[in-house]
Design an enzyme around this catalytic site. Structure first.
Site, mmCIF file in Angstrom:
data_model
loop_
_atom_site.group_PDB
_atom_site.id
_atom_site.type_symbol
_atom_site.label_atom_id
_atom_site.label_comp_id
_atom_site.label_asym_id
_atom_site.label_seq_id
_atom_site.Cartn_x
_atom_site.Cartn_y
_atom_site.Cartn_z
ATOM 1 N N SER A 270 2.726 3.910 -8.168
ATOM 2 C CA SER A 270 3.365 2.768 -7.888
ATOM 3 C C SER A 270 4.136 2.139 -9.114
ATOM 4 O O SER A 270 3.507 2.456 -10.278
ATOM 5 C CB SER A 270 2.381 1.739 -7.211
ATOM 6 N N TYR B 28 -6.073 -2.786 -7.064
ATOM 7 C CA TYR B 28 -4.832 -2.089 -6.884
ATOM 8 C C TYR B 28 -4.375 -1.563 -8.120
ATOM 9 O O TYR B 28 -3.930 -0.303 -8.369
ATOM 10 C CB TYR B 28 -3.869 -2.428 -5.862
#
Length: 246
Positions: free
Chosen positions: A147, A160
């Protein structure tokens, strides 16, 4: 067009979103695709849409025994694993309407994200590398779905973000370990927000304007098509990978 005839590719998190799109795209290019997620029904639905040979392999990526069964059944069915795409991942509450600061994040939430996003990747990679390295001529590709938050940070998503920064380091470290064996290990990310479940809280008109679930299909295929001594130990957006390998 990338040709993946007779290549065998394991895709985790293949029941929906980015994983499902990549799996179906790889199948259309001739690959044997092993579909991994927890929900058998969703996997079978994806398999029914695939153009090529598939193996439906329900598993929780956090379970070492389940991971072993997936890899063993893949080898039994197709003979080898040529590429592993570690796509399964959790965002937790990081991207909903109520993002949580670290002090508001429970231990269970933290552990759940780490277990899927880091432990699951490590378990699958270790088991697949064992198979690849056991060949007379080791080769293969490992593709980790990362990501932009593996390189940047925002408030309210510490768990995350930590998992994706860890994934970036894991990718580079493992790439160095197996580079001399002809195995490539890389990371890929969409390059922005994607119209998947993570962003389902956005208004419909905004979801239509962000990236769609097929954003990584071409780059994933190009990475899977790499032979020994390809690009390794790198992390880029899908668009950047397409430009580099296209």
């Amino acid at each position: 067009m990338t040709n993946l005839d007779e290549e065998t590719i394991i895709v985790t998190g293949a029941s929906r979103g980015l994983g499902r799109s990549m799996a179906l795209s790889l199948s259309s290019l001739g690959a044997n695709v092993v579909l991994v997620a927890r929900n058998r029904e969703d996997l079978e639905s994806a398999a029914n849409e695939a153009d090529g040979e598939t193996l439906v392999a329900p598993a929780d990526v956090r379970d070492a025994d389940a991971v072993d069964r997936v890899v063993s059944s893949t080898i039994e069915r197709f003979g080898a694993v040529d590429t592993l795409i570690n796509n399964a991942g959790l965002s937790g509450l990081s991207f909903g309407d109520e993002r949580q600061s670290l002090v508001d994040t429970s231990e269970d939430e933290w552990d759940r994200i780490m277990d899927v996003n880091v432990r699951g990747v490590a378990l699958f990679t270790k088991r697949v590398l064992e198979e690849m390295l056991d060949r007379d001529r080791p080769s293969g590709n490992v593709v980790n779905v990362s990501s932009g938050l593996g390189r940047n940070a925002i408030p309210g998503a510490a768990a995350y973000i930590t998992s994706k920064w860890g994934l970036e380091g894991f990718t580079r470290a493992v790439a160095l370990e197996v580079e001399s064996d002809g195995i490539n290990v890389n990371a890929i990310d969409p390059g922005g927000r994607v119209n998947t479940r993570i962003w389902e809280h956005l208004p419909d008109d905004e979801r239509e304007q962000i990236l769609q679930a097929d954003v990584m299909d071409e780059a994933a295929a190009a990475l899977a098509a790499q032979g020994p001594n390809g690009v390794t130990g790198d992390s880029m957006t899908a668009e950047e990978w397409e430009q580099r390998l296209g």
